[in-house]
Every structure is written in C-alpha cells, then in structure tokens.
Design a protein around this motif. Structure first.
Motif, PDB file in Angstrom:
ATOM      1  N   ASN A   1      -8.372   0.552   5.876  1.00 52.90           N
ATOM      2  CA  ASN A   1      -9.558   1.207   5.316  1.00 52.90           C
ATOM      3  C   ASN A   1     -10.652   0.157   5.154  1.00 52.90           C
TER       4      ASN A   1
ATOM      5  N   ASN B   1     -13.361  -0.192   2.425  1.00 50.92           N
ATOM      6  CA  ASN B   1     -13.026  -0.789   1.131  1.00 50.92           C
ATOM      7  C   ASN B   1     -13.533  -2.233   1.084  1.00 50.92           C
TER       8      ASN B   1
ATOM      9  N   ARG C   1       0.849   5.362  -5.045  1.00 44.37           N
ATOM     10  CA  ARG C   1      -0.552   5.755  -4.914  1.00 44.37           C
ATOM     11  C   ARG C   1      -1.467   5.002  -5.876  1.00 44.37           C
TER      12      ARG C   1
ATOM     13  N   ASP D   1      -5.467   1.652  -1.658  1.00 46.66           N
ATOM     14  CA  ASP D   1      -6.580   2.151  -0.845  1.00 46.66           C
ATOM     15  C   ASP D   1      -6.952   1.184   0.275  1.00 46.66           C
TER      16      ASP D   1
ATOM     17  N   SER E   1       0.821  -1.213   0.000  1.00 47.03           N
ATOM     18  CA  SER E   1       0.000   0.000   0.000  1.00 47.03           C
ATOM     19  C   SER E   1       0.855   1.264   0.000  1.00 47.03           C
TER      20      SER E   1
ATOM     21  N   TRP F   1      -5.042   6.777   3.888  1.00 44.92           N
ATOM     22  CA  TRP F   1      -4.028   7.733   3.464  1.00 44.92           C
ATOM     23  C   TRP F   1      -4.691   9.079   3.195  1.00 44.92           C
TER      24      TRP F   1
END
Length: 539
Positions: A181, A184, A127, A133, A123, A137
């Motif tokens: 996250n 997600n 980017r 994701d 990760s 971030w």
C-alpha cells in the motif's frame, strides 16, 4: 567496416546517452559450481564487460527471495540471497566495477514484496498491528467473493483470501507477491530507507520495476472490459482495461520523493520501467522536469514482431527534445522480452542483419541498454515444458512465450562443459547453437558480432552527437531509415537499409559529408541489404 572516430569528447551527465549492460545474475557466470550464476561470477567477468566500452551495468535482482518470480519477489530488500553470495561479495563487485570505470545500477521493486517478507508476516497477523495497512487488504463481498474484478498479470484474480485476517489481499502478479500500500506514508518512508541503504553502499542508480503498479484506486472500483482485439488473449488480465489497479495519479508525487533522495548523492541515475498498452502518458509524468526520474524505459521495441522505419520514427518522435520532456532509455530485448534476433532477423542473413540492428540501436537518441548476450547475437532458446522455470509460462502454457528462453546462461568457452558457465548442469539449458557463439570463439574473429558491437559502442562514445545530441528523422518509409543527430559541436547523418535489396540514398549535398562508418555499403551512398552509412558533416 570503415571507421574514423570523431574528434569531440563532449560529456553531459554520465547517464545521458549512456550505454548500459544488463546482467541477469542467475545466468551470467557461476563461480561455485551449483548451476546458478552469482555475484563473484559477475565480478570475475567484469573485465569482459568493461571491454565492451559500456558506461554501466544494471544488475537484475539479487536480493533475499524465495525465487517464486526469481528475485522480483523480495523477502529482504537489504540483503543478498545466499544463492548469489553475500553483501561482502556485492561490495567487492561494486569496488571492482568502479575501478574499471563502470557504474552500478540495481533493480528496486516498490510495488510488491514476497509473501515471505517480514513486513507481510506482520501485516497479515491481525487487522490492528503496526503494519496492518502496509499492504492492500479488503473485505469480501457479501457472497464471499473478491472485492472487485481485478485480474493478476500471471493469471487469475488479483486477490487471495487470508483466513488470519478474514480478508483478501491484493497481488498484481503472483499470489506470493502481495501488493504494498504505497499510498501509506510509512510504506513510502520504508521504501526510501531501502533506497538510502543501497545509495550509502555505493550503487550509482536504480532501475525501478513496474512503478506504474505502485498505487491502486482506493475505492476499489471494477476495471472496465477491454475491447476485443486482434491478438490472442492468454490471460484474464488481457480482458480488462487496467484503469483502477494501476497508474494512479498520485504515483508521480512518490517518484518525486525518490528523486529528492537520489539528488542528495552525486551523479546518481534513475530509470522507470513503465509497461502497459499505452505507457506514454505515464512515462512522461514519471520523468517530467528535474523533479522526477531521469529516464523511462521504453517498451516500443521489446515485443515488436518486426523492426521497421515507421516503428523507429514513432518511438523516437514520442520523446522530443523539448523543455520538461524526460530522456528516453531503449532496449530491444531484456530478461522478460524475447531476443530480437529471433523476432526480426531474416533467415540466411542473420549475421549482417544483427550488425545493422546493433549499429542502429547505438545511433538512437537516448540511453542504450544492451541485454546480456545481444553483443554475441545470442538466440532465443525453446525451453521444453519439463525444464520451464517461468511461473507465467507454466501457468499459461503453451500460449504464453516463456521468459526462460531469453534468460539462458552466457556461453563463455565453446569447448568447456556447459560452455564455461558452470561445472554443474545449469538451471536453464543453453541453446544448441550457443557454443558456436561463445565469447572465446568470437574474440578470435575481428569480424564477429562481439567485435562489431565493441566498434559500434566506441563509435557512439567517440561522437558527441550520437551520445547526447538531438535527432531529426529525415526519411522513414519502406526499408529506408535516415536521421540526423546534431550535438553542440557535431552533426551526423545516419542512413540504414532495413531491407533485403540494395538502395541508393544520396543527401542533397553529398560533398558536405565525411563517412565515418559503413556496413555492407559498396560505394559512398550505395547501401547493400541490411547495410548502413554514418557520416559526419564537414565544417
């Protein structure tokens, strides 16, 4: 003590009213002499755990980890850290536990990983990688400062700069514990895959760590300041109301996905850890109906300075036996919270008080989670600064009470080096009074705290009303606590004296009751200091 076991053997789901024994692998038993407990050490001592009469063990994390937060920073969810052994060792442990009639519950950490996890390594690499994701971030503000004012539990901002991405990553705990996250869908699928891995391996359930931290506010709004309180603020975290970095309304939907998975396996159990200043709303949401966790882990007693009838009333009445309300799980101490015997027990009456508290604990409606050593009356250890391991205590010394003081090794043999925990100097020191509390010493005494705990667990397991019945508080004032436990086939009356003077408490129809357990009660309803009476209604 006087005991007449109940005649009923009613059982609901195995976990409903279960007595669960929490084991901290680092501190239970060391089999290879390196000063750190391990899985083979636990396996070798499972007969002792089974002798307590408990239904299950809960193993704190044993996963691959750099141990910055002692296993709650997971580097590989599906393997065992070498310091604890191997997957094969865990298989042996599970097989032996099941052979002894013990279920096996393990921790799952779904809000964050270690920064050494392969997912985070990918990760942070760019980017636009496939896992870009998978963690939280965010770009800096125009002046280069963090995206918002969120603070970490262990001190300092909840954001750390990462030059590889030119962004900050979020961490509610240590900087080495980056926040996943969980919004997600791919992350959710990966975490469900972890759960499936362990279910397929034979574990009987999960204690889900810090689940209310699993999702954050996608707008990254600042937290508002907390009103000034009476307590000492030791961390910047204490100065905020945590309304945006945790407790997101989408968490229950993820919980429902976990429950849907566990329901594919028979007799599995899930319990949520939900901390914070006002956890009641979240605990109810995470256990609502039949589509969420089976239970939630209450914090009502874990940091209480004093055990009072009013505290018990408030905690129990928050979990009424109503449609859609989940089933509670209780602990008085754990691997994070200081031992209750130091917080509550009066000087000069520690032994009798400890027995009364254990009996009260095992008479409450809900699951009873015994922290290793509670059955011995094990005391909190004052760890000197140069021996501290707890990162939170080190960062906030001396104002934050070290979690190390409750995590010290189990004393097995009074006369053995390090009380039989290890042949090597243990990772944490034992208490000066722990040899006198060692298991081999208490086994010899019928009146020991250990044998009292066995008696009280047996009482609970033998009486349907205690295990799974409803509760009605009759009186909870001053030092008197009286409640009724009512099951389908049995009604019990439980009377506790939490004070240092004798009391006389007589029910309206005393001849209706047959006493089945007494503690420091000289006469039928004359209850001495820190005494108790449990009586069964005569049908």
């Amino acid at each position: 003590m006087q005991k007449i076991k109940g005649s009923t053997q009613f059982r609901a789901a195995w976990w409903r009213g279960a007595v669960i024994y929490q084991i901290y692998p680092r501190s239970f038993a060391d089999s290879n002499g390196d000063g750190v407990g391990d899985l083979p050490g636990i396996t070798a001592r499972l007969d002792y755990v089974a002798s307590l009469g408990v239904d299950a063990i809960w193993l704190s994390p044993f996963f691959t980890s750099p141990m910055r937060d002692f296993g709650y920073d997971v580097a590989d969810y599906c393997d065992v850290d070498p310091i604890f052994g191997t997957l094969a060792d865990l298989d042996v442990l599970i097989e032996k536990a099941h052979g002894l009639g013990l279920k096996v519950i393990i921790d799952q950490v779904y809000s964050h990983t270690s920064d050494q996890h392969a997912w985070f390594a990918e990760s942070r690499s760019s980017r636009d990688n496939p896992k870009a994701d998978w963690y939280v971030w965010a770009d800096p503000k125009a002046d280069g400062s963090p995206p918002n004012n969120w603070q970490s539990v262990f001190g300092g901002p909840a954001w750390t700069w990462d030059a590889r991405r030119g962004q900050y990553y979020m961490h509610n705990f240590l900087r080495e514990q980056p926040q996943m996250n969980v919004h997600n869908p791919e992350v959710q699928e990966a975490l469900l895959g972890v759960a499936k891995f362990w279910l397929d391996r034979g574990v009987d359930g999960f204690r889900v760590d810090a689940i209310n931290f699993a999702m954050h506010d996608l707008e990254l709004r600042d937290n508002p300041p907390a009103p000034a309180g009476n307590g000492i603020r030791t961390r910047p975290f204490d100065f905020q109301l945590k309304v945006h970095n945790q407790s997101h309304p989408d968490i229950p939907a993820f919980v429902a996905r976990i429950r849907a998975l566990t329901d594919r396996y028979p007799d599995r159990f899930t319990v949520a850890e939900v901390g914070g200043a006002e956890p009641d709303r979240e605990m109810k949401a995470f256990t609502a109906g039949d589509a969420h966790f089976n239970s939630a882990y209450g914090f009502d007693f874990l940091y209480a300075d004093k055990l009072t009838p009013a505290l018990v009333r408030e905690a129990l009445e928050n979990w009424p036996a109503e449609e859609g309300i989940g089933w509670p799980s209780w602990a008085f101490s754990n691997h994070d919270a200081p031992r209750w015997i130091n917080r509550w027990a009066p000087e000069g009456a520690r032994d009798v008080y400890a027995r009364m508290v254990m009996l009260l604990f095992l008479c409450l409606r809900g699951n009873a989670i015994i922290w290793q050593g509670e059955e011995l009356g094990l005391t909190q250890v004052d760890i000197p600064f140069d021996r501290l391991q707890d990162p939170e205590a080190i960062a906030n010394w001396p104002l934050t009470l070290s979690r190390d003081g409750t995590r010290t090794p189990m004393p097995w043999k009074a006369d053995a080096p390090h009380c039989g925990f290890s042949d090597h100097t243990p990772w944490l020191p034992l208490g000066a009074d722990h040899a006198a509390l060692a298991i081999d010493q208490q086994e010899k005494l019928s009146t020991s705290m250990l044998n009292a705990t066995r008696d009280f667990v047996s009482l609970r397991q033998s009486n349907e009303a205690l295990r799974s019945g409803d509760i009605r508080i009759i009186e909870a004032q001053d030092s008197i606590l009286v409640f009724e436990r009512k099951g389908a086939q049995q009604t019990l009356l439980c009377v506790f004296n939490l004070g240092s003077s004798s009391i006389n408490w007589t029910p309206e129809q005393p001849d209706k009751w047959r006493i089945i357990e007494t503690l420091n009660a000289a006469d039928r309803w004359e209850i001495g200091a820190y005494g108790a009476v449990v009586a069964e209604a005569i049908i």
